[in-house]
Motif scaffolding. Structure first.
Motif, short mmCIF file in Angstrom:
data_model
loop_
_atom_site.label_atom_id
_atom_site.label_comp_id
_atom_site.label_asym_id
_atom_site.label_seq_id
_atom_site.Cartn_x
_atom_site.Cartn_y
_atom_site.Cartn_z
N VAL A 139 -8.08 53.95 -16.27
CA VAL A 139 -8.25 52.48 -15.73
C VAL A 139 -9.25 51.71 -15.72
CG1 VAL A 139 -7.58 51.61 -13.11
CG2 VAL A 139 -6.06 53.62 -13.45
N LYS A 140 -9.75 50.44 -15.53
CA LYS A 140 -10.28 49.79 -15.13
C LYS A 140 -9.85 48.72 -13.94
CE LYS A 140 -10.91 49.82 -21.09
NZ LYS A 140 -9.96 50.59 -20.81
N SER A 141 -11.01 47.85 -14.17
CA SER A 141 -10.73 47.04 -12.61
C SER A 141 -11.99 46.63 -12.54
CB SER A 141 -11.46 48.28 -11.25
OG SER A 141 -11.67 47.48 -10.20
N SER A 142 -11.34 44.88 -11.59
CA SER A 142 -12.25 44.19 -12.05
C SER A 142 -12.59 43.84 -11.03
CB SER A 142 -11.51 42.62 -12.89
OG SER A 142 -11.76 41.56 -12.83
N LEU A 143 -13.61 43.47 -11.03
CA LEU A 143 -14.55 43.04 -8.86
C LEU A 143 -15.18 41.40 -9.22
CD1 LEU A 143 -16.17 46.95 -8.45
CD2 LEU A 143 -13.57 46.23 -8.45
N THR A 144 -15.16 40.92 -7.81
CA THR A 144 -15.49 39.75 -7.74
C THR A 144 -16.31 40.35 -5.93
OG1 THR A 144 -13.89 38.03 -8.96
CG2 THR A 144 -15.63 37.52 -6.80
N LEU A 145 -17.89 40.24 -6.40
CA LEU A 145 -18.74 40.63 -5.52
C LEU A 145 -18.70 39.83 -4.39
CD1 LEU A 145 -21.33 43.01 -7.41
CD2 LEU A 145 -19.21 43.87 -6.45
N ASN A 146 -19.26 39.82 -3.04
CA ASN A 146 -19.48 38.69 -1.92
C ASN A 146 -20.65 38.06 -2.38
OD1 ASN A 146 -21.68 38.75 0.59
ND2 ASN A 146 -19.62 38.36 1.54
N PHE A 206 -25.08 40.81 -18.41
CA PHE A 206 -25.10 42.46 -19.16
C PHE A 206 -24.28 43.26 -19.07
CE2 PHE A 206 -27.42 42.45 -15.59
CZ PHE A 206 -27.42 43.86 -15.05
N ASN A 207 -24.43 44.61 -20.40
CA ASN A 207 -23.98 45.55 -19.60
C ASN A 207 -24.72 46.08 -19.76
OD1 ASN A 207 -21.08 46.24 -20.46
ND2 ASN A 207 -22.09 48.02 -21.18
N VAL A 208 -24.28 47.47 -18.76
CA VAL A 208 -25.30 49.04 -18.54
C VAL A 208 -23.43 49.96 -18.93
CG1 VAL A 208 -26.10 50.20 -17.09
CG2 VAL A 208 -26.93 47.92 -16.70
N SER A 209 -24.62 51.20 -19.77
CA SER A 209 -23.89 52.00 -20.04
C SER A 209 -24.59 53.55 -19.73
CB SER A 209 -23.68 52.64 -21.58
OG SER A 209 -22.62 53.33 -21.94
N ALA A 210 -24.21 54.34 -18.91
CA ALA A 210 -24.41 55.59 -18.68
C ALA A 210 -24.21 56.63 -17.87
CB ALA A 210 -25.51 55.19 -17.24
N TYR A 211 -23.75 57.62 -19.05
CA TYR A 211 -22.40 58.14 -19.08
C TYR A 211 -23.16 59.64 -19.42
CZ TYR A 211 -18.34 55.18 -19.32
OH TYR A 211 -17.39 54.22 -19.26
N ASP A 212 -22.82 61.19 -18.59
CA ASP A 212 -23.22 62.67 -18.79
C ASP A 212 -23.29 62.59 -20.04
OD1 ASP A 212 -23.90 62.23 -16.00
OD2 ASP A 212 -21.77 63.37 -15.54
N ALA A 266 -16.66 45.74 -27.00
CA ALA A 266 -14.80 45.90 -27.06
C ALA A 266 -14.27 46.51 -26.13
CB ALA A 266 -15.10 46.69 -28.55
N TRP A 267 -14.96 47.02 -24.95
CA TRP A 267 -13.92 47.76 -24.71
C TRP A 267 -13.85 46.57 -23.29
CZ3 TRP A 267 -15.55 48.15 -19.03
CH2 TRP A 267 -16.54 47.20 -18.68
N THR A 268 -14.20 45.51 -22.88
CA THR A 268 -13.73 44.92 -22.40
C THR A 268 -12.86 43.70 -22.74
OG1 THR A 268 -15.20 43.02 -23.00
CG2 THR A 268 -16.17 44.03 -21.21
N ASN A 269 -12.73 44.28 -24.03
CA ASN A 269 -11.42 43.45 -24.50
C ASN A 269 -10.37 44.21 -25.17
OD1 ASN A 269 -12.91 40.37 -24.61
ND2 ASN A 269 -14.36 41.36 -26.08
N LYS A 270 -10.31 45.00 -24.43
CA LYS A 270 -9.09 46.06 -24.41
C LYS A 270 -8.97 46.83 -26.23
CE LYS A 270 -6.22 43.74 -20.72
NZ LYS A 270 -5.52 43.56 -20.37
N ARG A 271 -10.83 46.54 -26.32
CA ARG A 271 -10.72 46.58 -27.87
C ARG A 271 -11.06 48.68 -27.55
NH1 ARG A 271 -13.25 44.00 -30.94
NH2 ARG A 271 -12.15 44.58 -33.00
N ILE A 272 -10.85 49.01 -28.91
CA ILE A 272 -11.93 50.45 -28.80
C ILE A 272 -12.52 50.50 -30.68
CG2 ILE A 272 -11.91 53.51 -29.26
CD1 ILE A 272 -9.08 53.22 -27.10
N VAL A 273 -13.46 50.45 -30.71
CA VAL A 273 -14.25 50.32 -31.63
C VAL A 273 -15.33 51.74 -31.69
CG1 VAL A 273 -15.41 48.76 -33.37
CG2 VAL A 273 -14.40 47.59 -32.07
#
Length: 342
Positions: A139-146, A206-212, A266-273
């Motif tokens: 699942v992916k989620s799109s949010l609009t903050l306050n 910007f994009n942040v990726s921080a996986y274990d 790529a993930w933001t456009n539903k693509r796996i690269v």
């Protein structure tokens, strides 16, 4: 407010002329000494008015009792006692009125000083309320903050922040991966904290990726950001548009360079690269993307790197495509995938 010498003389004279009221005067004094002054307050106007009433009552008593020889005495003379005479006191009710006014005048005027000197209790600190968004695998989620900022949260990620943000800052705690479009607010910096690394911007993308078990990466699409350790903000790294900072969380070593937006976003456009991706990272991507768990029957060849590009493909088609280059067989059982490397 303490009685002055002349005031003491006048009260001593009245008591000497009216000894029958000594017990009532003692009672009035005891009341004043034993009351809790800290709980009272009186305005200056009210205090002045009460003393005017007292002076008026005293003058009325003096005009009726006449003049007599007086000797100055201290305020403790009331308790020590005076020589009693038999002279009656005809203004009995008036005397009680004066005594009552004196009690409350002294009580409230002296108590006011204590009230203003007393330390005011600190107002209660409002407890911060946090919001948290979690995207399970698949699942992916799109949010609009306050504040108007937009966030796209990748699968298997979570985002936590103070509801409506604080008055002087916007701080978000990210686990996993997210893409941020930050609304400009020069008075409240926008900061993303991930694995002890802070990325701060005023208005940027910007994009942040921080996986274990993987390098943390900050990729700047637009604007400018400062990246620093959460405990060491004095050694921040400034990124310009198109630059990326990778941090090895195990060693703390960082590398700055340019990135390929097509690959990183790529993930933001539903693509796996996959381009020279380690098998362990590819499995993590597929687990989060499709909400499955992988089980390996044996280990892949050392140094195996994965290549492939897929858009809106089902899991079976992705595995079929990868199986030729990575040399494995696969079996899909509901939410579990078994891989057997050749």
């Amino acid at each position: 407010m303490s009685p002055e010498k002349n005031t003491n003389i006048r009260w001593e004279r009245l008591l000497k002329e009216n000894p029958g009221q000594l017990s009532k005067a003692k009672l009035a004094r005891d009341i004043v000494l034993n009351l809790n002054y800290r709980k009272q307050s009186l305005s200056g106007t009210e205090v002045s008015r009460l003393w005017e009433l007292i002076e008026s009552e005293v003058e009325d008593l003096e005009s009726e009792t006449g003049e007599c020889e007086v000797v100055p005495l201290g305020p403790t003379a009331i308790l020590d006692g005076l020589e009693m005479s038999k002279k009656p006191f005809f203004r009995y009710s008036q005397w009680l009125g004066v005594a009552a006014i004196l009690v409350f005048a002294v009580l409230l005027s002296v108590g006011a000083a204590w009230v203003y000197q007393e330390e005011k209790p600190a107002p209660p600190v409002a407890e911060l309320v946090y919001e948290e968004h979690v995207t399970p695998p698949g699942v992916k989620s799109s949010l609009t903050l306050n504040d108007g900022s937009k966030v796209l949260l990748n699968s298997g990620s979570s985002l936590r922040y103070v509801k409506n943000f604080e008055s002087d800052k916007r701080v978000l705690y990210l686990s996993g991966e997210a893409y941020f479009e930050v609304a400009k607010d020069s008075l409240r910096p926008f900061t993303v904290v991930s694995e002890g690394v802070k990325t701060t911007a005023l208005g940027t993308v910007f994009n942040v990726s921080a996986y274990d078990a993987e390098d943390l990466s900050v990729s700047l699409v637009e604007g400018k950001v400062a990246v620093a350790g959460e405990q060491d903000e004095n050694t921040s790294e400034i990124l310009e548009m198109g630059e990326e900072l990778k941090v090895n969380l195990a060693t703390g070593v960082s590398r700055k360079g340019h990135f390929d937006p097509e690959l990183v976003l790529a993930w933001t456009n539903k693509r796996i690269v996959f381009r020279r991706v380690k098998m362990e990272e590819a499995i993590r991507v597929l687990e989060n993307w499709y909400g499955v768990k992988f089980k390996l029957r044996n280990k892949p060849a050392p140094g195996l790197l994965i290549y492939g590009e897929y858009e809106d493909e089902i899991l079976e088609n992705v595995l079929e495509g990868l199986s030729y280059s990575a040399r494995f067989e696969y079996k899909i059982r509901q939410d579990e995938v078994e891989l057997t490397f050749k």
